[in-house]
Design a protein around this motif. Structure first.
Motif, short mmCIF file in Angstrom:
data_model
loop_
_atom_site.label_atom_id
_atom_site.label_comp_id
_atom_site.label_asym_id
_atom_site.label_seq_id
_atom_site.Cartn_x
_atom_site.Cartn_y
_atom_site.Cartn_z
N UNK A 1 0.82 -1.21 0.00
CA UNK A 1 0.00 0.00 0.00
C UNK A 1 0.85 1.26 0.00
N UNK A 2 2.16 1.07 -0.09
CA UNK A 2 3.09 2.20 -0.11
C UNK A 2 2.81 3.15 1.04
N UNK A 3 2.62 2.56 2.22
CA UNK A 3 2.39 3.38 3.41
C UNK A 3 3.72 3.90 3.92
N UNK A 4 3.74 5.16 4.29
CA UNK A 4 4.97 5.74 4.82
C UNK A 4 5.05 5.47 6.32
N UNK A 5 5.34 4.22 6.63
CA UNK A 5 5.51 3.78 8.02
C UNK A 5 6.98 3.39 8.18
N UNK A 6 7.62 3.92 9.22
CA UNK A 6 9.06 3.65 9.39
C UNK A 6 9.31 2.13 9.42
N UNK A 7 10.45 1.71 8.87
CA UNK A 7 10.77 0.28 8.86
C UNK A 7 10.80 -0.32 10.27
N UNK A 8 11.22 0.45 11.26
CA UNK A 8 11.31 -0.09 12.62
C UNK A 8 10.13 0.29 13.49
N UNK A 9 9.08 0.85 12.90
CA UNK A 9 7.95 1.33 13.69
C UNK A 9 7.33 0.22 14.53
N UNK A 10 7.09 0.52 15.79
CA UNK A 10 6.55 -0.47 16.72
C UNK A 10 5.14 -0.91 16.33
N UNK A 11 4.44 -0.04 15.60
CA UNK A 11 3.06 -0.35 15.24
C UNK A 11 2.99 -1.57 14.31
N UNK A 12 4.08 -1.83 13.58
CA UNK A 12 4.13 -3.05 12.78
C UNK A 12 4.00 -4.28 13.68
N UNK A 13 4.69 -4.22 14.81
CA UNK A 13 4.62 -5.31 15.77
C UNK A 13 3.21 -5.47 16.32
N UNK A 14 2.55 -4.33 16.51
CA UNK A 14 1.18 -4.36 17.03
C UNK A 14 0.25 -5.09 16.06
N UNK A 15 0.38 -4.77 14.77
CA UNK A 15 -0.46 -5.46 13.79
C UNK A 15 -0.07 -6.94 13.69
N UNK A 16 1.22 -7.21 13.82
CA UNK A 16 1.66 -8.61 13.80
C UNK A 16 1.07 -9.38 14.98
N UNK A 17 1.00 -8.74 16.14
CA UNK A 17 0.38 -9.38 17.30
C UNK A 17 -1.05 -9.80 16.98
N UNK A 18 -1.77 -8.90 16.34
CA UNK A 18 -3.16 -9.20 16.00
C UNK A 18 -3.22 -10.35 14.99
N UNK A 19 -2.32 -10.32 14.02
CA UNK A 19 -2.30 -11.39 13.00
C UNK A 19 -2.04 -12.74 13.66
N UNK A 20 -1.09 -12.77 14.58
CA UNK A 20 -0.82 -14.01 15.32
C UNK A 20 -2.06 -14.44 16.10
N UNK A 21 -2.70 -13.50 16.76
CA UNK A 21 -3.90 -13.79 17.53
C UNK A 21 -5.01 -14.34 16.66
N UNK A 22 -5.17 -13.78 15.47
CA UNK A 22 -6.20 -14.27 14.54
C UNK A 22 -5.96 -15.73 14.19
N UNK A 23 -4.70 -16.07 13.94
CA UNK A 23 -4.38 -17.44 13.58
C UNK A 23 -4.52 -18.37 14.80
N UNK A 24 -3.95 -17.96 15.92
CA UNK A 24 -3.94 -18.79 17.12
C UNK A 24 -5.36 -19.13 17.58
#
Lengths: 213, 213
Positions: free
Chosen positions: A114-137
């Motif tokens: 989506x060409x989002x201007x989100x920093x490569x190390x932005x913590x919010x990426x981890x937040x979305x990843x947490x949700x993705x893991x939760x969805x699968x788990x």
DNA sequence: AGTAATGGATAGTAATACTATCCGAAATGG
DNA sequence: CCATTTCGGATAGTATTACTATCCATTACT
């Protein structure tokens, strides 16, 4: 305005204000004597901001310190300060294991797609990843999905548009600190509002689906 | 499967599982001897649900107990159970003062305006009122507004539609407990996901507004 | 003049979410 | 079969967090 008045107008006990002063969440008042200081509406605003971050946003004291340090650092450009604040506002979870690493890679692809201007190390990426893991788990996706984040593709344009509107609502003229403050507190308060709206919509949908009219 | 295996497959320490058993978050295994019990994938699922509620959703043990009690009470209809769970998931803030009472009245009007089927005593109303108070306190609205909730009017149809889609995704055939569980965990996990997406959109918008391309 | 409030420092506290230890009994591995 | 590990159950301990209370000498209000 002395500390007692500040307590009265904000509804926060004097002992708590002293605690916030000690922790650096609240700047010291201008001293008028060895044991007296003057507070003004800057302090009133700050107390309200602190309470919003702590109670509405659920941040810890330590995270609130980081957010406010970014707000107050006048040498830091607005967008950089917002980035620091955003990182501080992401809940800290255990992020080890391959499940999480895979989810993070998925999120990175999503951001790039989506060409989002989100920093490569932005913590919010981890937040979305947490949700993705939760969805699968928790087995929230019917059939096994190749890329969970594709679920969100459709709503990105609307979200970006909404965010642009929100970022643009800073009152003019405004100083740097006010801009950052506005954006930061907007992040947490509107987040609660949208969450509440979604929960209401869910209850409504649940009623339609499972309850008699 | 004994408790050690349950610990291994879920990644949760044995001591913590014992704690969850004591607190009633995890049902006891079927006993095979005076000091032995058998656990199965029901327990694995439950552990994941508990972790999602506690860590992803940020619920306290006490609130998770209430949520799970509603999930497990087979005599409670699906929609009622979801209501109980929803109430338990709303963060408990100090809700005294006229500011809050006014906000709550505004929320009630909002609910009526959109004919949302939200219980009159639903805790989520308080959650939205908290946000409304925060918006006013932190001066997030440019000019004084007569009704803050009007801000949200435009997005209600989309939210309801999305919620209906989400409620309809329960896998079929499913037992009552699975339906409730699915809806409950969907509430917290998607909430985190949407919040993360919004934050990404905000960072993107902030970059567009304040940072060089 | 006397009571109350102040800044600053230090100490205490209630709640939360685990974590550790102990016990005697059962399982496991060679 | 026997040493070692693990078990369930109970009790006690711990680290952290976000305040809250007390003390003191000093200053403000009436």
């Amino acid at each position: 305005m002395r500390i007692g008045d500040l307590a009265k107008t904000t509804g926060v006990p004097v002992a708590t204000l002293k605690f916030y002063l000690r922790e650096g969440l609240l700047p010291a008042g201008t001293p008028t004597a060895v044991n007296q200081a003057e507070y003004d509406d800057v302090h009133v605003r700050r107390v309200k901001l602190v309470r919003a971050l702590l109670h509405l946003g659920g941040l810890s004291i330590a995270d609130a310190q980081r957010v406010l340090a970014a707000v107050d650092d006048e040498t830091m450009p607005i967008h950089d300060a917002f980035g620091v604040a955003q990182d501080a506002m992401v809940p800290k979870l255990d992020r080890s294991g391959t499940r999480y690493a895979d989810a993070l890679a998925e999120v990175d692809r999503f951001v790039r797609r989506h060409q989002l201007r989100v920093r490569p190390g932005a913590a919010v990426r981890g937040m979305l990843a947490d949700a993705v893991v939760g969805l699968a788990e928790c087995d929230l996706l019917g059939e096994p999905v190749t890329d969970t984040c594709e679920l969100f593709d459709a709503m990105v344009p609307a979200m970006v548009e909404q965010a642009e509107r929100e970022v643009a609502t800073t009152p003019h003229p405004a100083l740097r600190a006010q801009q950052v403050e506005h954006t930061v507190v907007g992040t947490v308060v509107f987040e609660v509002a949208y969450a509440a709206l979604r929960r209401m919509a869910l209850e409504h949908a649940s009623a339609q689906r499972w309850s008699a009219p």
